[in-house]
Design a protein around this motif. Structure first.
Motif, PDB file in Angstrom:
ATOM      1  N   THR A 120      54.219  15.557  72.914  1.00  0.00           N
ATOM      2  CA  THR A 120      54.339  14.229  73.595  1.00  0.00           C
ATOM      3  C   THR A 120      53.109  14.235  74.599  1.00  0.00           C
ATOM      4  O   THR A 120      52.783  13.067  75.283  1.00  0.00           O
ATOM      5  CB  THR A 120      55.605  13.686  74.081  1.00  0.00           C
ATOM      6  N   GLY A 121      52.752  15.180  75.002  1.00  0.00           N
ATOM      7  CA  GLY A 121      51.817  15.488  76.127  1.00  0.00           C
ATOM      8  C   GLY A 121      50.303  15.174  75.753  1.00  0.00           C
ATOM      9  O   GLY A 121      49.509  15.157  76.566  1.00  0.00           O
ATOM     10  N   LEU A 122      50.154  14.796  74.547  1.00  0.00           N
ATOM     11  CA  LEU A 122      48.858  14.613  74.015  1.00  0.00           C
ATOM     12  C   LEU A 122      48.606  13.246  73.680  1.00  0.00           C
ATOM     13  O   LEU A 122      47.415  12.741  73.589  1.00  0.00           O
ATOM     14  CB  LEU A 122      48.591  15.342  72.619  1.00  0.00           C
ATOM     15  N   GLY A 123      49.466  12.384  73.803  1.00  0.00           N
ATOM     16  CA  GLY A 123      49.208  10.909  73.960  1.00  0.00           C
ATOM     17  C   GLY A 123      50.239  10.124  73.734  1.00  0.00           C
ATOM     18  O   GLY A 123      51.513  10.642  73.681  1.00  0.00           O
ATOM     19  N   THR A 124      50.235   8.762  73.498  1.00  0.00           N
ATOM     20  CA  THR A 124      51.220   7.741  73.141  1.00  0.00           C
ATOM     21  C   THR A 124      50.743   6.895  71.992  1.00  0.00           C
ATOM     22  O   THR A 124      49.729   6.728  71.808  1.00  0.00           O
ATOM     23  CB  THR A 124      51.449   7.111  74.325  1.00  0.00           C
ATOM     24  N   PHE A 125      52.050   6.332  71.694  1.00  0.00           N
ATOM     25  CA  PHE A 125      52.051   5.167  70.652  1.00  0.00           C
ATOM     26  C   PHE A 125      52.416   3.842  71.237  1.00  0.00           C
ATOM     27  O   PHE A 125      53.446   3.624  71.801  1.00  0.00           O
ATOM     28  CB  PHE A 125      52.879   5.637  69.308  1.00  0.00           C
ATOM     29  N   ALA A 126      51.497   2.922  70.845  1.00  0.00           N
ATOM     30  CA  ALA A 126      51.955   1.512  70.801  1.00  0.00           C
ATOM     31  C   ALA A 126      52.140   0.879  69.507  1.00  0.00           C
ATOM     32  O   ALA A 126      51.076   0.288  69.147  1.00  0.00           O
ATOM     33  CB  ALA A 126      51.171   0.754  71.727  1.00  0.00           C
ATOM     34  N   SER A 127      53.452   0.783  69.088  1.00  0.00           N
ATOM     35  CA  SER A 127      53.680   0.260  67.934  1.00  0.00           C
ATOM     36  C   SER A 127      52.890   1.606  66.979  1.00  0.00           C
ATOM     37  O   SER A 127      53.156   2.603  66.903  1.00  0.00           O
ATOM     38  CB  SER A 127      53.060  -0.965  67.356  1.00  0.00           C
ATOM     39  N   ALA A 128      51.928   1.284  66.102  1.00  0.00           N
ATOM     40  CA  ALA A 128      51.255   2.103  65.142  1.00  0.00           C
ATOM     41  C   ALA A 128      50.059   2.712  65.677  1.00  0.00           C
ATOM     42  O   ALA A 128      49.405   3.433  65.078  1.00  0.00           O
ATOM     43  CB  ALA A 128      50.959   1.523  63.771  1.00  0.00           C
ATOM     44  N   ARG A 129      49.657   2.060  66.856  1.00  0.00           N
ATOM     45  CA  ARG A 129      48.291   2.484  67.387  1.00  0.00           C
ATOM     46  C   ARG A 129      48.433   3.653  68.452  1.00  0.00           C
ATOM     47  O   ARG A 129      49.258   3.479  69.381  1.00  0.00           O
ATOM     48  CB  ARG A 129      47.705   1.250  68.180  1.00  0.00           C
ATOM     49  N   PHE A 130      47.859   4.746  68.056  1.00  0.00           N
ATOM     50  CA  PHE A 130      47.511   6.060  68.780  1.00  0.00           C
ATOM     51  C   PHE A 130      46.595   5.999  69.988  1.00  0.00           C
ATOM     52  O   PHE A 130      45.609   5.796  69.649  1.00  0.00           O
ATOM     53  CB  PHE A 130      47.809   7.172  68.054  1.00  0.00           C
ATOM     54  N   THR A 131      46.863   6.440  71.204  1.00  0.00           N
ATOM     55  CA  THR A 131      45.739   6.548  72.177  1.00  0.00           C
ATOM     56  C   THR A 131      46.149   7.763  72.946  1.00  0.00           C
ATOM     57  O   THR A 131      47.099   8.363  73.398  1.00  0.00           O
ATOM     58  CB  THR A 131      45.935   5.586  73.312  1.00  0.00           C
ATOM     59  N   SER A 132      45.011   8.768  72.951  1.00  0.00           N
ATOM     60  CA  SER A 132      45.178  10.126  73.291  1.00  0.00           C
ATOM     61  C   SER A 132      45.094   9.847  74.973  1.00  0.00           C
ATOM     62  O   SER A 132      44.767   8.991  75.598  1.00  0.00           O
ATOM     63  CB  SER A 132      44.448  11.144  73.037  1.00  0.00           C
ATOM     64  N   GLN A 133      45.683  11.082  75.590  1.00  0.00           N
ATOM     65  CA  GLN A 133      45.319  11.188  77.007  1.00  0.00           C
ATOM     66  C   GLN A 133      43.951  11.703  76.946  1.00  0.00           C
ATOM     67  O   GLN A 133      43.223  12.210  76.092  1.00  0.00           O
ATOM     68  CB  GLN A 133      46.506  11.821  77.781  1.00  0.00           C
ATOM     69  N   THR A 134      43.339  12.081  78.305  1.00  0.00           N
ATOM     70  CA  THR A 134      41.861  12.455  78.320  1.00  0.00           C
ATOM     71  C   THR A 134      41.725  13.728  79.100  1.00  0.00           C
ATOM     72  O   THR A 134      40.486  14.193  79.290  1.00  0.00           O
ATOM     73  CB  THR A 134      40.877  11.413  78.921  1.00  0.00           C
ATOM     74  N   ASP A 135      42.735  14.476  79.345  1.00  0.00           N
ATOM     75  CA  ASP A 135      42.588  15.717  80.196  1.00  0.00           C
ATOM     76  C   ASP A 135      42.660  17.060  79.393  1.00  0.00           C
ATOM     77  O   ASP A 135      42.281  18.187  80.005  1.00  0.00           O
ATOM     78  CB  ASP A 135      43.385  15.906  81.479  1.00  0.00           C
ATOM     79  N   HIS A 136      42.874  17.043  78.114  1.00  0.00           N
ATOM     80  CA  HIS A 136      42.881  18.078  77.356  1.00  0.00           C
ATOM     81  C   HIS A 136      43.207  17.688  75.701  1.00  0.00           C
ATOM     82  O   HIS A 136      43.707  16.542  75.697  1.00  0.00           O
ATOM     83  CB  HIS A 136      44.050  19.108  77.642  1.00  0.00           C
ATOM     84  N   GLY A 137      42.911  18.572  74.986  1.00  0.00           N
ATOM     85  CA  GLY A 137      43.048  18.300  73.395  1.00  0.00           C
ATOM     86  C   GLY A 137      44.376  19.159  73.010  1.00  0.00           C
ATOM     87  O   GLY A 137      45.022  19.686  73.525  1.00  0.00           O
TER      88      GLY A 137
END
Length: 619
Positions: A87-104
């Protein structure tokens, strides 16, 4: 990571616990309702690689296709909850995924409805370009200078860390040492694998001994360590050119890997700096940068304090004062930093190890004035002699270097072959006694036999107790080169604690670095273990243990510390990862070693003893 469809009728706690998500009823907090007749979920698109480019997050819209009991398929995207395994890599809003930007990183996308889950792989490639803040003025767009023709004659050389090294993510201060090559004034240090594309532009800002030292700033370290926790090795290369970009030389490639878990615990080691003493470093601290002086000679009337042992909980320390042929002991309350009994009242003893509860420690003393050459058990609060384990040791073959197993059931020790002092002994064998209950200990079991021309010493149980590591050195004349003090030929071996078990050399940990010139006599001694078993990779069931030892090997381009009367070169504390499951397979379990960056490198450092935590001082 292959695409997979999961049909789970019990939601595994390791997947669902503490994870957020979003779905038709607000995610897992309220539970995603089951779908009647649903048999499996296929998550699309499968096995994507998305790029986090600079400050721009990666995004994607996912779809869930359900397969039902009647064999039909339909889009159920709006009826499931989506989340990441990490879960530290990003979040979902319904079916849309958005990553965070400080690591992969590498993870899975999970879609679920009731007890049914489906998943697919997701690789988040982290791409960054940055200028080293310690390198002063760099050309505008320094990356554009590396488009010139290749020139092998300009190739720089990466010399530290060692190829294949494994490090904990919270190490923080790992240096990179390199020789610059001919005519190069501008460098590009690249970290790359399936999830990493990080390039740092720098100059030779810290020149030393014909080369350069680069220390990643905290931001760069965060990028590469968090992206690669428990993941595949990073490939590290260095390119060099001049400020005109006239030609480009490319270095050798190094591999580096990060463990999944941070390392924690406290480390106490003996140093010759500032009048000698015991230094301390807390791996759990987010603010400590260098080790601090924990204990000096102020509590011993000016007598030096050296060999020491910590109780597992970090509350007590027993330390030898005065060295060989002395035997005086300082028994210390760590929190109060005060003696538990008057100095020199316990003992005599010279090397010690605590039982798991801290209620007793085992010690030995076979030096001047000795009357008891066996293993001695001392009370952990008063230092009083409680009992003696009759292990068959005598004045010609005293017991030495005891280590108490993590479960408290075994004590392994050296039986001296040729007596001198407990600090300086020759041709040792390694034996073990076991607790039979009611204060009765077994007869000794020989684990490593005495061999003429060899010395076996410093046994230390691994944190799970499944094996031990010890030193072996080779004697040529019976002199100081094989007295268990600063033996140049000392090498580390692992062994299961059973009669007839075959030793396994820690080949990678024993191996020299690129600046050692092929030398193999590196004085790899005083092995000690971090008290925990960690997770090595993201794969469940992978295990990792960390060992520290002293060595005269070169710390890259840095000058070695001065030595003593027997060894012209001093030792630093080195650390290596160990895969405990390889020992039982008879395979080398070790990774290449790295120098602990928080030690004073201008002094000789020894005996890095561990405890589960650093006990804070009493206010």
């Amino acid at each position: 990571m292959p695409s997979k469809t999961l049909c789970l009728f019990v939601l595994m706690g390791t997947i669902g616990a503490g994870c957020g998500g979003s779905g038709p009823t607000g995610g897992l907090d309220g539970g995603v309702p089951p779908i009647d007749g649903l048999r499996s979920i296929d998550v699309q698109p499968a096995n994507q690689t998305l790029i986090i480019d600079g400050t721009t997050p990666a995004t994607s819209v996912y779809k869930a296709i359900g397969t039902f009991i009647d064999g039909s398929k339909r889009d159920i995207t709006t009826q499931v909850g989506f989340r990441l395994a990490d879960t530290g890599l990003g979040t979902f809003a319904s079916a849309r995924f958005t990553s965070q930007t400080d690591h992969g990183g590498v993870t899975s996308v999970i879609a679920e409805a009731g007890p049914i889950q489906g998943s697919t792989g997701l690789t988040l490639m982290f791409r960054q370009r940055t200028n080293d803040p310690g390198s002063g003025t760099l050309p505008t767009d320094p990356g554009g200078k590396f488009g010139g023709p290749p020139d092998p004659g300009r190739a720089p050389e990466l010399v530290y860390p060692n190829d294949g090294v494994l490090v904990p993510p919270n190490l923080g201060k790992l240096e990179f040492h390199f020789r610059p090559g001919n005519g190069n004034t501008l460098f590009e240090l690249a970290f790359s694998n399936v999830a990493t594309d990080v390039k740092v532009y720098l100059r030779c800002a810290s020149p030393l001994n014909g080369g350069c030292i680069y220390l990643p700033d905290p931001t760069v370290w965060h990028w590469i360590s968090e992206t690669n926790r428990g993941q595949a090795p990073l490939s590290i290369t260095l390119r060099g050119t001049d400020d005109n970009g006239s030609a480009v030389g490319t270095s050798n490639s190094l591999a580096m890997q990060f463990s999944k878990d941070n390392i924690n615990g406290g480390l106490y080691y003996w140093t010759t700096s500032n009048g000698t003493g015991i230094m301390r470093f807390d791996f759990a601290s987010s603010t400590q940068i260098m080790a601090d002086k924990f204990l000096d000679t102020s509590l011993t009337g000016g007598t030096c304090v050296g060999c020491h042992a910590l109780s597992k909980d970090g509350k007590k320390i027993v330390a030898e004062a005065g060295g060989q042929n002395d035997g005086r002991i300082l028994l210390l309350d760590v929190a109060r930093r005060a003696p538990m009994v008057p100095f020199a009242q316990p003992g005599p003893s010279i090397f010690e190890s605590w039982n798991p509860s801290g209620s007793q420690y085992v010690g030995v003393y076979g030096d001047m004035g000795a009357t008891n050459f066996n293993l001695m058990l001392f009370d952990g609060a008063s230092g009083a002699l409680v009992s003696t384990i009759n292990s068959g040791c005598d004045d010609q073959h005293p017991c030495d270097h005891p280590d108490w197993s993590p479960d408290g059931m075994h004590i392994v020790y050296v039986k001296v072959g040729i007596a001198n002092t407990c600090q300086k002994m020759h041709e040792g064998a390694i034996e073990m006694v076991s607790d039979m209950g009611s204060g009765v200990w077994s007869a000794p079991v020989e684990l490593v036999a005495r061999v003429s021309g060899k010395n076996h010493y410093y046994p230390a149980f691994s944190p799970d107790g499944a094996f031990l590591v010890y030193d072996e050195s080779t004697c040529t004349s019976g002199g100081i080169e094989c007295n268990a003090d600063s033996d140049p030929s000392a090498r580390l071996y692992a062994l299961r604690p059973a009669a007839g078990a075959q030793p396994v050399e820690l080949l990678r940990a024993n191996a020299p670095g690129r600046t050692d010139g092929g030398a193999t006599d590196l004085t790899s001694s005083f092995p000690k273990w971090s008290p925990f078993v960690f997770q090595r990779t993201a794969e469940n069931g992978s295990r990792l243990e960390w060992i520290t030892f002293s060595s005269t090997r070169n710390y890259g381009l840095r000058n070695p510390p001065p030595g003593g009367t027997e060894e012209p070169t001093g030792t630093l504390i080195w650390m290596a990862g160990v895969d405990p499951d390889k020992v039982s397979q008879g395979a080398d379990p070790s990774y290449p070693a790295f120098a602990l960056p928080f030690q004073d490198i201008d002094t000789s450092n020894h005996i890095a003893q561990w405890t589960t935590r650093v006990v804070p001082p009493v206010p």
